[in-house]
Design an enzyme around this catalytic site. Structure first.
Site, PDB file in Angstrom:
ATOM      1  N   GLN A 119       0.722  -0.960  -0.084  1.00 29.13           N
ATOM      2  CA  GLN A 119       0.262  -0.293   0.082  1.00 29.13           C
ATOM      3  C   GLN A 119       1.032   1.122  -0.109  1.00 29.13           C
ATOM      4  OE1 GLN A 119      -1.872   0.843   3.696  1.00 29.13           O
ATOM      5  NE2 GLN A 119      -3.532   2.023   2.501  1.00 29.13           N
ATOM      6  N   GLY A 120       0.512   1.880  -1.223  1.00 26.42           N
ATOM      7  CA  GLY A 120       1.567   3.119  -0.993  1.00 26.42           C
ATOM      8  C   GLY A 120       0.955   4.250  -0.824  1.00 26.42           C
ATOM      9  N   TYR A 121       0.725   5.089   0.397  1.00 22.42           N
ATOM     10  CA  TYR A 121       0.067   6.107   0.727  1.00 22.42           C
ATOM     11  C   TYR A 121       1.025   7.019   1.523  1.00 22.42           C
ATOM     12  CZ  TYR A 121      -5.004   4.302   0.090  1.00 22.42           C
ATOM     13  OH  TYR A 121      -5.822   4.220  -0.204  1.00 22.42           O
ATOM     14  N   SER A 122       1.360   6.922   2.804  1.00 20.93           N
ATOM     15  CA  SER A 122       1.878   7.674   3.525  1.00 20.93           C
ATOM     16  C   SER A 122       3.358   8.096   2.611  1.00 20.93           C
ATOM     17  CB  SER A 122       2.396   6.692   4.614  1.00 20.93           C
ATOM     18  OG  SER A 122       1.464   6.859   5.510  1.00 20.93           O
ATOM     19  N   GLU A 237      -9.551  -1.025   5.673  1.00 22.54           N
ATOM     20  CA  GLU A 237      -8.605  -1.233   6.415  1.00 22.54           C
ATOM     21  C   GLU A 237      -9.051  -0.745   8.167  1.00 22.54           C
ATOM     22  OE1 GLU A 237      -5.497   1.785   6.221  1.00 22.54           O
ATOM     23  OE2 GLU A 237      -4.385   0.057   7.175  1.00 22.54           O
ATOM     24  N   ASN A 369      -4.278   7.609  16.479  1.00 23.17           N
ATOM     25  CA  ASN A 369      -5.668   7.566  17.028  1.00 23.17           C
ATOM     26  C   ASN A 369      -6.178   8.797  17.200  1.00 23.17           C
ATOM     27  OD1 ASN A 369      -5.730   5.618  18.655  1.00 23.17           O
ATOM     28  ND2 ASN A 369      -4.641   5.927  20.141  1.00 23.17           N
ATOM     29  N   GLU A 370      -4.987  10.049  16.854  1.00 25.97           N
ATOM     30  CA  GLU A 370      -5.868  11.834  16.279  1.00 25.97           C
ATOM     31  C   GLU A 370      -6.190  11.627  15.802  1.00 25.97           C
ATOM     32  OE1 GLU A 370      -2.510  10.500  18.174  1.00 25.97           O
ATOM     33  OE2 GLU A 370      -2.677  10.799  19.959  1.00 25.97           O
TER      34      GLU A 370
END
Lengths: 385, 379
Positions: A119-122, A237, A369-370
């Site tokens: 998964q190429g996200y961040s 996800e 979480n934030e």
């Protein structure tokens, strides 16, 4: 379709024939390769790796109840459950947004667990603020040329293909110039550099793109309309996380209750440390409450009683729960939980230490979480920003 | 019932909601409190609830009940919790009623329960003798006396004990305070000689009583369950009452949370709505999660009784541990987020805060129930 009871019976006898005893130990990392391979093939031949997908894409064509019965039967005998980024994230996204050609090309190999996806996200500059991603894809003929960098890419060093968010229109506002594209990892212009983490593992990588190529027909959803696709995939996800009962517990050699009992000891049937006893009880209650809540959310959605998506809530609570489990184990172990390797520490103890470290990531990846709390406040509670 | 409501249950919920909104806005509870109303609730409204079948919702039809389940009772209690209705469900239905239903002889049930269903007879359960919940810490003695028993001791925090007609009283027929064995339950008529009742007004506007038993006589036909084996009756009564109380608390959580959320969306400071501040958004989101978890646990606990499952006790403790914590969280955050106005008696949020604190302690706080849960789980 067969009645649930008949179907369960069928699954049971099928499992008896196809699942050797050595694999009946749950999802462990050290499963023997060859029998595991045969098990995967057997599942795939029935479409049971992706039981709810249509049969024309290699799925099992089962409805929700039959699929749930199948999973229950498999769990009951501690069969290894085969899943991947392909089955849980990309597949459902392709089913919703993919062209017929894309579905025909990509879904059957996923349903056979043949192609490993990452998964190429961040990116280094796009973590929680994912939409500010900078990896460029420029159209040249019928191909995109990709330049940039991804980070925290799980399994990139082993992956065959990547589903990747790229900027196809650098002049548009940040949410509007993104596309969701698929391309192979084994090609010039793709370099993978594993990252060693605080727990000693190196499952995550940095991925550098310098002129890597993707076919234009492998853009999923509209060009420059990838943000919608990307968010939908994140929902898949998150719901996978929140829905996984008991978190990491299933994969550990020893249950948390057993660890605490052994390390702390019982006096007259009660744990000798009343404070840790309270924490353990709260932890068990939390695990149950999470699984009931995700089940209820699913039932309410199917009954048409709500349109609220609480995937973010599930992810947030799941992350805290799995972290807390390891925190309790560490408290029970004391200094015995601080070993890194070598003599003086049992495997079960070292496993807990590493899990304590690795689970720190659970409240960070897939949306911190934030970020999850932001999503709940905005999308569920509808508090204006 | 599963985790979600059926069509029929949704209808019951909507009906209970309109009934409560119309007949029992929070102002009614405030007025009862302000006038020091001697009953502490509204008898006419209680009888109306009886006519609707709500009081006897659990009870068999041959004593005038509706023969439904905890799922339905939970729906009604949740709506009562939303408007802080002080009607005596906990005392009469969940505690006293359950004790008679689960432990009373058939003649005793036939004698007592029909008037309970109609709202004409109020029940109470006198068990507590100290501030903190400790079900077996009973010193009150019952000694055999001719054909019956003579009770001597002092009870505290007997919910609605000031107006109860029949007081189910836990007394010790053997053993020492704190022991599970040796307890027995008696149905004591409130007018019995030697019974002295003193009303105590609680912080949530509800009423309880101190009850002195000074050689009060009770007939042996009025024993519930087994002599010395009263704990075997008391445990399931407390489990059921605890789960019912949690359903009421759930309604109060919902209302307190919704009001607070509305305040975040409307109150302005520094030229913006305070709900735009991330510190408050995150806390609101966290509260929402706790509320959703509480709802799941309570629904599951209600169905554990209806489905005759063997984990009712675990469900009860799991539900009350959660709900007690959520009561402190939502009650506390509701006042805090309302700021100065939340401290005023005029603003209703303080009434929710106080009711939730009372409910938090009633039938055991979070620490008590986690401790009990651990025991049930074998650690």
């Amino acid at each position: 379709m067969a009645s649930i009871e008949e179907f369960k019976q069928e699954v049971r006898s099928w499992v008896d024939e196809n699942l050797p005893a050595e694999l009946r130990v749950g999802n462990r990392r050290d499963l023997p390769g060859e029998p595991l391979g045969r098990w995967i093939q057997a599942l795939a031949s029935r479409g049971w790796i992706t039981p709810q997908w249509p049969t024309e894409y290699g799925g099992g064509g089962l409805d929700r109840k039959h699929a749930a019965a199948l999973m229950a039967e498999l769990r009951a005998v501690r069969a290894p459950i085969i899943g991947s980024f392909g089955t849980s994230m990309l597949g459902p996204t392709l089913l919703e947004f993919g062209t017929e050609e894309q579905k025909q090309e990509f879904l059957p190999p996923i349903s056979r667990h043949e192609i490993k996806w990452c998964q190429g996200y961040s990116e280094p500059g796009a973590g929680s603020d994912l939409a500010s991603l900078q990896t460029r894809a420029a159209l040249e003929g019928d191909e995109y040329v990709i330049t940039g960098q991804k980070i925290w890419t799980t399994g990139a060093d082993k992956a065959d293909w990547i589903f990747c968010l790229v900027r196809t229109d650098p002049d548009a506002s940040k949410h509007d110039g993104i596309s969701f594209i698929l391309f192979p990892m084994h090609q010039p212009g793709v370099e993978v550099s594993p990252l060693r983490l605080i727990d000693g593992s190196a499952d995550f990588s940095q991925v550098f793109f310098d002129g890597a190529r993707a076919k234009a027909k492998h853009v999923v959803g509209p060009v420059n309309g990838g943000w919608t696709v990307a968010k939908r995939l994140l929902q898949h996800e998150r719901s996978t996380d929140g829905g996984s009962e008991g978190g990491i517990t299933g994969a550990m050699k020893e249950t948390l209750v057993d660890v605490v009992k052994r390390e702390v000891g019982l006096e007259a049937g009660a744990l000798a440390d009343p404070a840790i006893r309270q924490r353990l009880a709260a932890q068990e209650m939390e695990a149950r409450a999470l699984s009931l809540t995700m089940r209820r959310a699913g039932e309410e959605a199917r009954a048409g009683q709500t349109t609220r998506d609480i995937g973010s809530l599930g992810k947030y609570r799941w992350a805290n729960m799995v972290k807390n489990e390891q925190d309790i184990a560490m408290t029970a172990l004391g200094s015995q939980g601080l070993g890194w390797e070598g003599p003086g520490f049992e495997d079960g103890q070292l496993e807990r230490t590493r899990a304590w470290l690795s689970t720190r990531a659970d409240s960070i990846w897939g949306g911190t979480n934030e970020v999850q709390l932001n999503v709940i406040a905005k999308r569920v509670l509808l508090i204006p920003e | 019932m599963g985790l979600i409501l059926s069509e029929d249950q949704l209808i019951l919920r909507d009906m209970a909601k309109s009934f409560c909104d119309e007949k029992s806005p929070v102002e009614r509870m405030r007025a009862l409190r302000d006038t020091r109303d001697e009953t502490g609730f509204t008898r006419e409204l209680w009888k109306e609830m009886g006519e609707l079948g709500w009081i006897g919702i659990l009870l068999p039809e041959d004593v005038g009940g509706a023969d439904m389940g905890y799922a339905e009772l939970g729906i009604v209690l949740e709506q009562c919790g939303r408007v802080l209705a002080p009607e005596p469900f906990v005392s009469t239905v969940l505690l006293g009623g359950n004790a008679i239903l689960l432990g009373g002889s058939e003649p005793l049930q036939k004698d007592l329960l029909p008037d309970v269903c109609s709202g004409d007879r109020i029940l109470a359960l006198a068990f507590q003798e100290q501030g903190r919940f400790a079900p077996y810490a009973v010193e009150t003695r019952a000694t055999r006396d001719g054909a019956g028993f003579r009770l001597r001791g002092e009870k505290q925090f007997v919910l609605d004990g000031h107006v109860a007609d029949q007081i189910v009283t836990v007394a010790r027929t053997a053993g020492q305070a704190g022991e599970r064995d040796g307890l027995s339950l008696f149905v004591v008529d409130a007018t019995t000689k030697g019974v002295a009742i003193q009303r105590t007004q609680m912080v949530d506007g509800r009423n309880a009583a101190r009850i002195r038993l000074d050689d009060a006589n009770v007939d042996s036909e009025r024993v519930l369950g087994e002599i010395d084996g009263g704990a075997d009756l008391l445990d399931p009564v407390f489990d059921r009452a605890t789960i019912g109380l949690c359903a009421e608390m759930l309604g109060s959580f919902e209302e307190a949370f919704e009001r607070t959320l509305e305040y975040l969306k409307t109150r302005e400071q520094f030229g913006v709505k305070i709900g735009t501040f991330q510190a408050l958004r995150h806390r609101a989101a966290h509260m929402f999660g706790e509320l959703e978890f509480a709802r799941s646990i309570v629904r599951d606990a209600l169905s554990s009784i209806d489905d005759g499952r063997d984990d009712v006790a675990e469900c009860a403790s799991s539900a009350k541990a959660r709900c007690s914590d959520v009561a402190a969280l939502i009650g506390g955050e509701a006042v805090q987020m309302h700021g100065g106005i939340g401290m005023t008696d005029e603003e209703e949020i303080g009434l929710f805060f106080k009711r939730l604190k009372a409910a938090e302690f009633t039938l055991g706080d979070a620490t008590y129930h986690r401790d009990r849960y651990a025991s049930l789980r074998g650690y």
